[in-house]
Scaffold this motif. Structure first.
Motif, mmCIF file in Angstrom:
data_model
loop_
_atom_site.group_PDB
_atom_site.id
_atom_site.type_symbol
_atom_site.label_atom_id
_atom_site.label_comp_id
_atom_site.label_asym_id
_atom_site.label_seq_id
_atom_site.Cartn_x
_atom_site.Cartn_y
_atom_site.Cartn_z
ATOM 1 N N ASP A 261 0.836 -1.206 0.000
ATOM 2 C CA ASP A 261 0.000 0.000 0.000
ATOM 3 C C ASP A 261 0.869 1.254 0.000
ATOM 4 O O ASP A 261 0.614 2.223 -0.723
ATOM 5 C CB ASP A 261 -0.910 0.029 1.241
ATOM 6 C CG ASP A 261 -2.023 -1.004 1.116
ATOM 7 O OD1 ASP A 261 -2.148 -1.604 0.017
ATOM 8 O OD2 ASP A 261 -2.745 -1.211 2.109
ATOM 9 N N ALA A 262 1.903 1.191 0.848
ATOM 10 C CA ALA A 262 2.787 2.360 0.967
ATOM 11 C C ALA A 262 3.460 2.647 -0.364
ATOM 12 O O ALA A 262 3.630 3.806 -0.757
ATOM 13 C CB ALA A 262 3.837 2.112 2.040
ATOM 14 N N GLU A 263 3.805 1.552 -1.088
ATOM 15 C CA GLU A 263 4.458 1.734 -2.395
ATOM 16 C C GLU A 263 3.511 2.438 -3.362
ATOM 17 O O GLU A 263 3.902 3.367 -4.062
ATOM 18 C CB GLU A 263 4.905 0.353 -2.921
ATOM 19 C CG GLU A 263 5.577 0.370 -4.282
ATOM 20 C CD GLU A 263 6.844 1.225 -4.315
ATOM 21 O OE1 GLU A 263 7.444 1.442 -3.249
ATOM 22 O OE2 GLU A 263 7.202 1.703 -5.416
ATOM 23 N N VAL A 264 2.243 1.932 -3.333
ATOM 24 C CA VAL A 264 1.234 2.561 -4.220
ATOM 25 C C VAL A 264 1.085 4.037 -3.853
ATOM 26 O O VAL A 264 1.100 4.921 -4.712
ATOM 27 C CB VAL A 264 -0.124 1.832 -4.087
ATOM 28 C CG1 VAL A 264 -1.205 2.577 -4.839
ATOM 29 C CG2 VAL A 264 -0.006 0.416 -4.630
ATOM 30 N N SER A 265 0.984 4.273 -2.526
ATOM 31 C CA SER A 265 0.833 5.659 -2.074
ATOM 32 C C SER A 265 2.038 6.492 -2.481
ATOM 33 O O SER A 265 1.917 7.647 -2.869
ATOM 34 C CB SER A 265 0.696 5.735 -0.557
ATOM 35 O OG SER A 265 -0.349 4.929 -0.149
ATOM 36 N N ARG A 266 3.220 5.825 -2.376
ATOM 37 C CA ARG A 266 4.446 6.565 -2.719
ATOM 38 C C ARG A 266 4.445 6.971 -4.191
ATOM 39 O O ARG A 266 4.771 8.097 -4.546
ATOM 40 C CB ARG A 266 5.677 5.692 -2.423
ATOM 41 C CG ARG A 266 6.963 6.457 -2.250
ATOM 42 C CD ARG A 266 8.092 5.496 -1.910
ATOM 43 N NE ARG A 266 8.335 4.579 -3.018
ATOM 44 C CZ ARG A 266 9.141 4.842 -4.044
ATOM 45 N NH1 ARG A 266 9.787 5.963 -4.074
ATOM 46 N NH2 ARG A 266 9.278 3.968 -5.024
ATOM 47 N N GLN A 267 3.989 5.984 -5.034
ATOM 48 C CA GLN A 267 3.923 6.279 -6.477
ATOM 49 C C GLN A 267 2.941 7.415 -6.731
ATOM 50 O O GLN A 267 3.221 8.341 -7.495
ATOM 51 C CB GLN A 267 3.485 5.029 -7.259
ATOM 52 C CG GLN A 267 4.453 3.875 -7.214
ATOM 53 C CD GLN A 267 5.754 4.186 -7.939
ATOM 54 O OE1 GLN A 267 5.839 5.202 -8.616
ATOM 55 N NE2 GLN A 267 6.764 3.356 -7.759
ATOM 56 N N ASP A 268 1.752 7.283 -6.046
ATOM 57 C CA ASP A 268 0.735 8.338 -6.211
ATOM 58 C C ASP A 268 1.307 9.684 -5.802
ATOM 59 O O ASP A 268 1.152 10.683 -6.501
ATOM 60 C CB ASP A 268 -0.497 8.039 -5.327
ATOM 61 C CG ASP A 268 -1.304 6.908 -5.919
ATOM 62 O OD1 ASP A 268 -0.944 6.454 -7.027
ATOM 63 O OD2 ASP A 268 -2.279 6.469 -5.276
ATOM 64 N N LEU A 269 1.979 9.653 -4.627
ATOM 65 C CA LEU A 269 2.551 10.899 -4.109
ATOM 66 C C LEU A 269 3.554 11.503 -5.079
ATOM 67 O O LEU A 269 3.603 12.714 -5.283
ATOM 68 C CB LEU A 269 3.263 10.608 -2.795
ATOM 69 C CG LEU A 269 2.506 11.048 -1.551
ATOM 70 C CD1 LEU A 269 3.247 10.582 -0.329
ATOM 71 C CD2 LEU A 269 2.363 12.564 -1.517
#
Ligand code: ADP
Length: 469
Positions: free
Chosen positions: A170-178
């Motif tokens: 999830d954090a990776e996805v969020s990081r990409q989004d960010l």
């Protein structure tokens, strides 16, 4: 002997210790036995019923062992218990260092003392084995517990790892989004910065334009003040000059009349014609001066308007006689066609007549002989105003000059028809007068076909209509 061994074995075992102690005690002539075994550095008591297992005091233990060792084979004594210090009647047997067996409540040494001493090492080793087994079991239990706990821990860790992995994904996805949002924000920030710079530049430009405008404005104001002052001076000059010119002109007219009447002697035909030309010139000049004076007065705001209901039919009737000679002279057809004889406007009667006279004179002046001049009502227009049209079949006016003709001193037609007629002031004066009465003058024209001038004036509603002027 076998029973003795059985009892000793049951004393050394945790599960049968109490029963074994009582049974052995009885067998040896007492009540119970206490066995003391030194286990490593710590003394351990295998107690008789009612005694705790651990020796409370090392010194008390040592003295107890010493006493028991000294008693020897026959020894029975009253000694202090190493547990609670109470006096007890004891027969003791010991190997002198590791193990003591005390028989409580006996007055004599048992018969089997020799066997007992031989059995003491056996008792010690059974006891130690028991202890080791108990220790091993306790450690195995601890190890089992630890294994169970570590299994639970491993499962918990597994669960935690799964959760962590999901959280990481999830954090990776969020990081990409960010990251994407960050990019977008950076782009927007750059765009905004560029816009801000552009706006700043525009702001500076606007500020400098505002300065320029202010400067131009103040120059304009100065120019307007100067123009107003010049206009006032011009109006005053024209008023004075017109007045000064009219006096000698009137004198000329008077003298011409006197000569024509023969006051100064007989007048020849040639002289009469010359006098007529002088008279025409004088009238033209007087007309010109009157127009200039009129314009000057209008421009200086000195004209007063007396607004009353004015009957159009009667105003037209009054000026008919004035234009009749010119109409006849050019053999023009003159037609007045009003839809309603009671047509009434709110105006200054003299000024309405002055305007109509000017429009009619122009129509006659610019219409070739045999043409037609028509006065009628405009078909369009709002109910609050009346449009009075003066149409002719004359030379007409080019479209691009239609607005110029209302400017002072503007004359459109060429020299052929000019022939000293007019000043170029009539329409300018007429439109100013019409506007002064809340009206206007408009024009439509087709060159070589004719022109239509419309005088617009406020209509009089039946309720406000008063006495007609
Ligand atoms: P004036 O008639 O004294 O020259 P006006 O101000 O009355 O001055 O008219 C200005 C000009 O407009 C005239 O010189 C003429 O060229 C033009 N004009 C006015 N009325 C007519 C008309 N009915 N037909 C053609 N031209 C006209």
């Amino acid at each position: 002997m076998t029973e003795l061994i059985d009892d000793i074995v049951s004393v050394s075992r945790a599960g049968t210790r109490a029963a074994g102690s009582a049974s052995l005690g009885r067998r040896l002539g007492g009540t119970s036995v206490i066995v003391f075994v030194r286990d490593e550095a710590v003394g351990v008591l295998l107690p008789a019923p009612g005694y705790s297992q651990t020796l409370p005091d090392a010194r008390a233990w040592r003295s107890f062992v010493d006493v028991c060792a000294r008693l020897g084979e026959s020894g029975v004594a009253q000694i202090a218990s190493p547990v609670d210090g109470s006096l007890m009647s004891v027969y003791g047997v010991s190997d002198g260092k590791e193990i003591v067996m005390a028989v409580l409540g006996t007055g004599t040494a048992p018969a089997c003392t020799g066997e007992l001493r031989q059995l003491l090492p056996l008792l010690a080793s059974i006891f130690k084995g028991e202890r080791s087994a108990a220790n091993a079991e306790a450690q195995a239990r601890i190890a089992r517990d630890a294994a169970h706990r570590s299994e639970e821990l491993a499962a918990a860790l597994d669960r935690a790892r799964g959760g962590l992995q999901r959280a990481l994904a999830d954090a990776e996805v969020s990081r990409q989004d960010l990251k994407a949002v960050n990019h977008q924000l950076r782009d927007q920030a750059m765009e905004l910065e560029a816009q801000a710079e552009e706006m700043e530049a525009q702001g500076e430009e606007l500020a400098s334009q505002a300065d320029d405008l202010q400067h131009a404005n103040s120059q304009l104001e100065q120019a307007r003040d100067a123009a107003e002052q010049a206009n006032r001076a011009k109006s005053e000059f024209l008023a004075v000059m017109s007045h000064e010119l009219r006096t000698p002109l009137n004198a000329i007219a008077g003298h011409v009349q006197l000569i024509e009447l023969g006051i100064y002697g007989a007048v020849t035909e040639q002289q009469r014609e010359a006098l007529a030309r002088i008279d025409r010139g004088q009238r033209h000049l007087l007309g010109l001066i009157n127009d200039i004076l009129n314009l000057a007065r209008i421009e200086s705001g000195k004209v007063e308007y007396r607004l009353d209901p004015v009957s159009i039919a009667s105003a037209l009737e009054d000026i008919r006689s004035m234009v009749e000679p010119q109409l006849r002279g050019k053999e023009l057809i003159y037609e007045v066609s009003l839809p309603d004889e009671s047509l009434t406007v709110l105006a200054d009667r003299d000024k309405v007549q002055q305007i109509l006279l000017n429009l009619l004179s122009n129509a006659i002046k610019f219409t070739p002989p045999g043409g037609k001049v028509t006065v009628s009502c405009a078909t369009s227009g709002s109910a609050s105003s009346v449009g009075l049209t003066v149409a002719d079949t004359g030379i007409g006016i080019a479209e691009e000059r239609l607005q110029d003709i209302f400017e002072p001193f503007v004359q459109v037609e060429g020299g052929r028809t000019r022939q000293g007629q007019g000043t170029g002031l009539g329409l300018s004066i007429s439109r100013d007068l019409a506007r002064g009465m809340n009206g206007d003058i408009t024009v439509e024209s087709i060159p070589s076909e004719g022109s239509t001038f419309t005088l617009w004036l406020p209509s009089v509603s039946t309720t406000t209509q008063g006495t007609l002027v």
